[in-house]
Each structure stands twice: as C-alpha cells, then as structure tokens.
Design a protein around this motif. Structure first.
Motif, mmCIF file in Angstrom:
data_model
loop_
_atom_site.group_PDB
_atom_site.id
_atom_site.type_symbol
_atom_site.label_atom_id
_atom_site.label_comp_id
_atom_site.label_asym_id
_atom_site.label_seq_id
_atom_site.Cartn_x
_atom_site.Cartn_y
_atom_site.Cartn_z
ATOM 1 N N GLY A 37 29.445 3.206 25.448
ATOM 2 C CA GLY A 37 30.829 3.234 25.889
ATOM 3 C C GLY A 37 31.190 4.475 26.683
ATOM 4 O O GLY A 37 30.563 5.527 26.554
ATOM 5 N N ARG A 46 35.898 2.066 21.588
ATOM 6 C CA ARG A 46 36.574 0.763 21.605
ATOM 7 C C ARG A 46 35.864 -0.207 22.543
ATOM 8 O O ARG A 46 35.648 -1.370 22.210
ATOM 9 C CB ARG A 46 38.028 0.967 22.036
ATOM 10 N N ALA A 47 35.490 0.266 23.727
ATOM 11 C CA ALA A 47 34.858 -0.603 24.712
ATOM 12 C C ALA A 47 33.518 -1.138 24.219
ATOM 13 O O ALA A 47 33.229 -2.334 24.337
ATOM 14 C CB ALA A 47 34.679 0.143 26.031
ATOM 15 N N ILE A 50 34.097 -3.697 21.406
ATOM 16 C CA ILE A 50 34.576 -4.987 21.918
ATOM 17 C C ILE A 50 33.420 -5.755 22.553
ATOM 18 O O ILE A 50 33.248 -6.962 22.320
ATOM 19 C CB ILE A 50 35.710 -4.779 22.942
ATOM 20 N N ALA A 51 32.637 -5.061 23.365
ATOM 21 C CA ALA A 51 31.513 -5.733 24.025
ATOM 22 C C ALA A 51 30.534 -6.308 23.014
ATOM 23 O O ALA A 51 30.080 -7.451 23.154
ATOM 24 C CB ALA A 51 30.807 -4.757 24.961
ATOM 25 N N ASN A 84 34.006 -8.340 29.432
ATOM 26 C CA ASN A 84 34.680 -7.638 30.522
ATOM 27 C C ASN A 84 36.181 -7.930 30.514
ATOM 28 O O ASN A 84 37.008 -7.010 30.626
ATOM 29 C CB ASN A 84 34.070 -8.061 31.863
ATOM 30 N N ILE A 87 37.905 -6.207 27.403
ATOM 31 C CA ILE A 87 38.037 -4.754 27.538
ATOM 32 C C ILE A 87 39.098 -4.413 28.575
ATOM 33 O O ILE A 87 39.956 -3.552 28.354
ATOM 34 C CB ILE A 87 36.685 -4.119 27.913
ATOM 35 N N THR A 90 42.562 -5.168 27.234
ATOM 36 C CA THR A 90 42.953 -4.208 26.205
ATOM 37 C C THR A 90 43.391 -2.883 26.834
ATOM 38 O O THR A 90 44.377 -2.276 26.398
ATOM 39 C CB THR A 90 41.785 -3.965 25.230
ATOM 40 N N THR A 102 31.934 0.058 29.378
ATOM 41 C CA THR A 102 30.679 0.210 28.645
ATOM 42 C C THR A 102 29.512 -0.310 29.471
ATOM 43 O O THR A 102 29.674 -1.214 30.294
ATOM 44 C CB THR A 102 30.728 -0.530 27.295
ATOM 45 N N GLY A 170 34.179 -3.863 31.956
ATOM 46 C CA GLY A 170 35.537 -3.614 31.485
ATOM 47 C C GLY A 170 36.403 -2.751 32.366
ATOM 48 O O GLY A 170 37.595 -2.628 32.110
#
Length: 242
Positions: A37, A46-47, A50-51, A84, A87, A90, A102, A170
């Motif tokens: 990330g 976070r990225a 999420i991925a 993608n 992210i 978000t 990321t 993202g």
C-alpha cells in the motif's frame, strides 16, 4: 502444490502497509496475492487491505476449474478492477485518504500454468534449475529510466527515485494491468514479494536461499536477510512449490 507466505513490518516503519493472501481453489488450483500500500500511514494500510479482500472474494466467486486462459484472465482483471473501484471510491468519500493506492501481484496456479496479473513494483520471480528470473516488469520511474538506457540496473537499485511507481491500483477510475501466462513445471518455485525484499536482497542471494531451503524456511530466511540489510520497508514474501 504448496504455497506459504509471511509479512513483516521491518525495522523502520511504524505500520505494516503490505498484505498477502493465499487461497486454495478446489482440489487442483490456488492463488497467491501480494499488495504493497501507498498513501500515508492510514491510506496505504487501507488500500492494501481493500485490495486483498476485494480480489480474494472476487476470484473465489468467479474461478472454476475447466476455464480457458481468456476466461481466467478475465476473472483476474475483473477482480483487480473491483479492488480499484473500491479503493478509488473510498478515497473520494474520505478526503484524508486521497491518493491512496496499492501495488498488486496476483498469481493463479492451475493445470500446469501460472496466470499472472500485476500493477506496480511488487514482483514475481521464477526459480528453475538454479536460475532466478524476474517475470514481472516494474511499473516504476527507475524502470522507465532503465528502458530508455539512461541508467543501468545496478544504478536503479540505489537511485533516489527507486520507490516512485508509475502505476497503482486505486489512484484513478481505471487501472492498466499487465497479464502473462507461463508454464509451472514440477520442481519449480515462484516467489512473490514486495519491494521491501527486492530493494535489499540481490537475485543471487534470493536464488541461493531458494536452492537450499524448503518454502517454509526460505520465507523466514528471506525476511531475515531483508531486515539484516536494514529493514527499511515492510517485507512480504510468498513462495509456491510444485
């Protein structure tokens, strides 16, 4: 088939913004994923999280044994696109996360082949008969300079812009993903890693570990070597054996 992995915070960073996932897909297939990330302490973590979640769930829901190469490619591209979109959305909803993204290196192993999709500078290597080969090509500023003949690979390793990537999942509404397919023969190993390993350990060091150690121990040893080299970044290593 065996797949093992580990992530380590390193010796400098306060948080671990890397993530990885290993999943069995039925009796004869599996996938491995490494994400690194970017975007500040909160954004990078976070990225990559999420991925990891979006890609894993999408592939588990969509992959089926018997698929042809084009179908597997589409499964992987849709999974990365879902990550993608999530992210990017978000970050739009939370201004403090603006710019987060990321890297992704994703491999599905099935029917004697490795299907590979990647974005950024996390890498996939193949170890075969004593030789280590980098299969992915970094989407990075220094790789662009190497391609244009402006610097050498040796200079790239110590270049001040070596952490600047030119693609990430993202950071925009669309993402450009590289895809390749390679044979996965018995006795071969694949190594997925974040740049916390590849920026510290040489190909020769990595090859020696893969030559002399089984996957579980090799993962531990490579992380130790990266930390012995300074541990400047988070370190993630995933190894597959066939």
């Amino acid at each position: 088939m065996k797949i093992v992995g580990k992530t380590d915070i390193g010796l400098v960073r306060e948080t671990n913004q890397d993530a990885f996932k290993i999943v069995a897909l039925g009796q004869s297939a599996g996938f491995a994923l490494v994400c690194d990330g970017m975007g500040g302490v909160n954004g990078g973590d976070r990225a990559s999280s999420i991925a990891k979640g979006e890609i894993s769930e999408s592939i588990k829901a969509s992959f089926a044994e018997g698929m042809e190469e084009d179908e597997i490619r589409n499964v992987m591209l849709r999974a990365i696109d879902a990550a993608n979109q999530k992210i990017y959305k978000t970050a739009k909803e939370h201004p403090e996360l603006t710019g987060m993204g990321t890297t992704v290196v994703l491999v599905i192993l099935y029917d004697g082949k490795a299907y590979v999709a990647h974005v950024g500078d996390s890498r996939l290597y193949r170890y075969q008969n004593g030789d280590l080969t980098q299969l992915t090509k970094d989407h990075s500023r220094v790789q662009d300079l190497v391609d244009r003949g402006m610097i050498t690979q040796a200079e790239a390793r110590v270049h001040p812009e070596k952490n600047m990537i030119t693609r990430a999942v993202g950071i925009g509404p669309d993402v450009n993903v590289d895809f390749l397919t390679v044979a996965f023969d018995r006795g071969e190993k694949f190594l997925l890693c974040s740049d916390g390993l590849s920026n510290i350990c040489t190909d020769e060091e990595i090859a020696q570990v893969l030559k002399t150690q089984e996957a579980e121990q090799a993962v531990e040893t490579l992380i130790q070597l990266a930390n012995m080299g300074g541990g400047h970044d988070n370190i993630t290593v995933v190894i597959t054996e066939n």
